[in-house]
Enzyme design. Structure first.
Site, PDB file in Angstrom:
ATOM      1  N   TYR A   1      -4.372  29.896  79.997  1.00  8.05           N
ATOM      2  CA  TYR A   1      -4.705  31.294  80.280  1.00  8.05           C
ATOM      3  C   TYR A   1      -5.101  31.985  78.979  1.00  8.05           C
ATOM      4  CZ  TYR A   1      -2.995  30.879  85.065  1.00  8.05           C
ATOM      5  OH  TYR A   1      -2.835  30.521  86.390  1.00  8.05           O
ATOM      6  N   GLU A   2      -6.004  32.964  79.088  1.00  9.67           N
ATOM      7  CA  GLU A   2      -6.496  33.674  77.909  1.00  9.67           C
ATOM      8  C   GLU A   2      -5.385  34.337  77.104  1.00  9.67           C
ATOM      9  OE1 GLU A   2      -9.004  36.527  79.698  1.00  9.67           O
ATOM     10  OE2 GLU A   2     -10.764  35.242  79.741  1.00  9.67           O
ATOM     11  N   SER A   3      -4.281  34.627  77.770  1.00 10.31           N
ATOM     12  CA  SER A   3      -3.185  35.305  77.088  1.00 10.31           C
ATOM     13  C   SER A   3      -2.488  34.405  76.078  1.00 10.31           C
ATOM     14  CB  SER A   3      -2.171  35.797  78.114  1.00 10.31           C
ATOM     15  OG  SER A   3      -1.810  34.735  78.982  1.00 10.31           O
ATOM     16  N   GLY A   4      -2.787  33.115  76.061  1.00  7.41           N
ATOM     17  CA  GLY A   4      -2.223  32.244  75.039  1.00  7.41           C
ATOM     18  C   GLY A   4      -1.337  31.140  75.562  1.00  7.41           C
TER      19      GLY A   4
END
Lengths: 267, 226, 267, 226
Positions: free
Chosen positions: D39-42
């Site tokens: 996910y882009e959040s890490g």
């Protein structure tokens, strides 16, 4: 997904003559056992990359594995010179060693660029020094927003990166903690990677300051307890400072060095 | 001891191994308990009981406020201008405080191959204040360095030797003798310097180490003995 | 060394009209309480920077704090539009809002450049898109080693960065964990910084995945339990998904929005 | 369901919120248990029991193999080419699969201001394979997008709609109808497309969802209900 295998098999399949090899670990977690296996398997004409060549590359250079060294600080920390490195550079023994040298900042950013899939990284460094004149992987770029001239360093993408870590699990996920240096970047910048670990565990318990490398970015893992000695693995061993001091005398003389290597590394 | 006095309380100090680490740890025990030690290996706020042999010793990480990667130390902390004082050593220095830690002799046919740059070029250019510690002799204080490894930035640059203290004057960009240690004369320093040394109008004498300073130094040295 | 103070005092001394302010936190740890204090103190003409404006900037924009927005994705995650953001852009209510937009990768690298003291960062991005044509902080540089044309983004250095974290100690050292987004970079890139925390503790116990910001890189810390609601703080609270869903109706209409703000934020 | 079939076991998939997350989590439950969700959040290797409402939900971090910073996700993982499949949505698409998520109307006088780029431009250009999921209508399938937010790179690009499946042919760089869903005709798709649609020589019909597929989908949907 990382293959869990033996150190001899991993070195045999991943490290070839002529490869650009990075064995990283900033003082902590230096993969000595893997280096010794490379020596035993008689690899030749390697380009060795590492911020701090340390005793590990002094041994590989003295054993004749390397034809080129990419580095930023080549001393025995707190002790003095690396005599085998100096002998190779100053007198070509056992063979001449070409140098490509940077600053730590430059080397670190070269791995960052490599890990990021970029051909270069930008920093403010090397200013006024003679380093740029002797190293072709340093150049300048102009900032399109401010007009400032910045330093560019070429990305560094090893054929193989070798590191030592504390633990892996059965899926080949790897965990290291303590001083983790540039190892994440060095592994992610490499085409192939080999990780030696202290221990195979059923489950990697998250720890403060740990770096996890998923098994799918690692090529091979080998369980080699004590594989960082005389460096250390936080939580498993302490740095053998006495050995680092003793290395000064062992390495000063070619014959003493060769005898030590034959007795302790073999090959 | 004189080097340790260069650190003010609260200063952020990037530390190399050897004398710099000794001086910084001495300062932390004496007059600058709140100074922050950063090591190139990634430890920020280390409080070692014993100055380490290498900059990656476990105690530096165990006692740190946080440990970051090596790229981060150089990009986010040093390059960003967060380091007040950088300590450096050198095999050669010239009148402009250019430092050589790369090679004695020609680069492609070295007489002595030295360790190389390490973190020094960026410490020299990015730290607000640069403190160079080295022995004073005509072999180290030379007319021209064989290789410019590190070039201090525009901030203050202080050179501390076994004979005295030099500072780079902001106007001339040239090192000037500011102080001599007790028992050393200005002529002694001139004789050990490989160029025509500039001397400040008034040269002071450095304070001899105090009792507590010597005691702290002895304690550290004893703890470091192998 | 960070000053431990109250939220009203910290906002009063650190945030001025016209400032470039970044309130960061990637879904997790969004500093809502600090935003509300900025609204209550009536700050105007702010440039607001944030990867994901989220409900927090929807509120600040609707309250009239902002004249410009630097961002990369302006939606209500999983729900839909940010109606106040759209109303400001589409109809200039309550005042016109200028946009400077990037991709997430570009915004993240702008903070990285800011934290690194560089005027720009280099990436491979924005290719073939119209983003470069509408945003002046995107340009190109040519790699001096490969000749490849790469994207450059200008560094982003906020006047003030505001984040929410789980804990601080008495020296103002701050610790956050879980999804930590771009907060480290956003704080290190800023001239001043304000951190609201769930809790002041005697000692920060190291935790897996934690980021520690030493007190000497933080300007002020204020203890504000629940200061991330309706976002969350791992270990302290859960994301209030129902509120994010409810915001769609609250924010759709100007009067409903204004009444909600008056009742729940005040000022 | 058809989107979830695009994921092969072991694929590394960068996931956005909404339909992409649903499709990826469905695939993980059905035929691709070893696929890796980023996910882009890490979060890397998240294994959520319930697809999250936002990409920063706590469960994504708690179930991840590791959590890294947002700059790292984009630089070390996406840009470096470690993502096999990137899922994207869009408000408009054209025949070359250019995607618009920025604005309907003129940029400086928008009819509808959309959320903007997010991670899409670099997902589109860096993922080995791009899967676009959107509704099929003349409002979304347009002759020319109002704003080019994201441009898929040279790899395969598959567009999955409520009417069928299109793929960008490597030779022409233009979307081509490859399959229709059961009960949909090629003419239905033509009618809902704002340009003269290229149609493959042989258009297949997608397989109807199987029992286990539908069951998994229902279970996920139920778990996601507020």
């Amino acid at each position: 997904m990382a293959e869990i295998t033996t150190l001899p098999d991993a070195v045999a399949s991943l490290v070839s003559d002529g490869d650009l090899v990075a064995l990283e670990g900033f003082t902590h977690l230096i993969p000595f056992a893997a280096a010794h296996e490379i020596v035993r398997q008689g690899r030749r004409s390697l380009t060795l990359a590492r911020l701090t060549p340390d005793v590990i590359y002094d041994q590989m250079i003295g054993a004749g594995c390397a034809e080129r060294l990419i580095f930023s600080w080549g001393g025995n920390p707190g002790v003095g010179s690396l005599h085998r490195l100096r002998d190779a550079v100053e007198h070509g023994w056992p063979r001449p060693l070409a140098l490509e040298e940077h600053s730590h900042a430059g080397m670190a950013n070269r791995y960052v660029a490599g890990a990021s899939g970029l051909p270069m990284a930008v920093l403010r460094g090397y200013r006024g020094t003679d380093l740029g004149a002797v190293t072709s992987s340093v150049a300048t770029v102009t900032c399109p927003f401010t007009g400032e001239e910045l330093t560019a360093v070429a990305s560094l993408n090893p054929d193989v990166t070798v590191i030592h870590a504390q633990q892996c699990d059965r899926a080949g996920n790897v965990m290291l903690w303590g001083i983790t240096g540039v190892q994440r970047e060095a592994v992610l910048a490499a085409r192939r990677s080999l990780v030696t670990v202290e221990e195979l565990v059923d489950r990697l318990e998250p720890r403060p300051g740990s770096v996890v490398l998923p098994g799918w970015v690692v090529t091979a893992v080998a369980v080699v307890p004590g594989g960082a000695h005389p460096s250390y693995a936080a939580g498993y061993s302490r740095r053998d400072n006495a050995f680092y001091r003793a290395w000064d005398a062992i390495s000063r003389d070619r014959d003493t060095f060769s005898a030590w290597m034959a007795a302790h590394v073999g090959g | 001891m004189v080097a340790s006095r260069q650190l003010a309380d609260g200063d952020v100090c990037l530390v190399g191994i050897g004398l710099p680490s000794l001086a910084a740890n001495l300062a932390r025990r004496l007059h600058a308990p709140a100074c922050v030690l950063i090591y190139e290996s990634g430890t920020i706020g280390s409080k070692p009981a014993v100055p380490p042999l290498s900059i990656g010793d476990g105690e530096l990480a165990d006692t740190a406020d946080t440990v970051v990667s090596v790229p981060e130390i150089f990009n986010y902390w040093l390059q960003a201008g967060r380091v007040d004082v950088g300590f450096l050593g050198a095999a050669q220095i010239d009148r402009h405080a250019n430092l050589n830690t790369t090679v004695i002799g020609r680069y492609d046919a070295p007489e002595v191959r030295l360790p190389g740059a390490g973190g020094a070029p960026e410490i020299a250019s990015s730290a607000r204040r640069v403190v160079v510690v080295l022995r004073h002799s005509r072999r180290t204080f030379v007319e021209q360095v064989d290789f410019r490894t590190s070039v201090p930035g525009p901030g203050p640059t202080v050179v501390i030797t076994d004979l005295g203290v030099l500072e780079r004057s902001p106007d001339r960009g040239e090192l000037e003798l500011r102080a001599v240690h007790p028992g050393t004369s200005v002529d002694d320093v001139r004789a050990a310097t490989g160029w025509e040394l500039r001397v400040a109008g008034r040269v002071t004498t450095t304070a001899a180490p105090t009792g507590p300073e010597l005691e702290a130094l002895r304690a550290l040295r004893a703890a470091m003995a192998p």
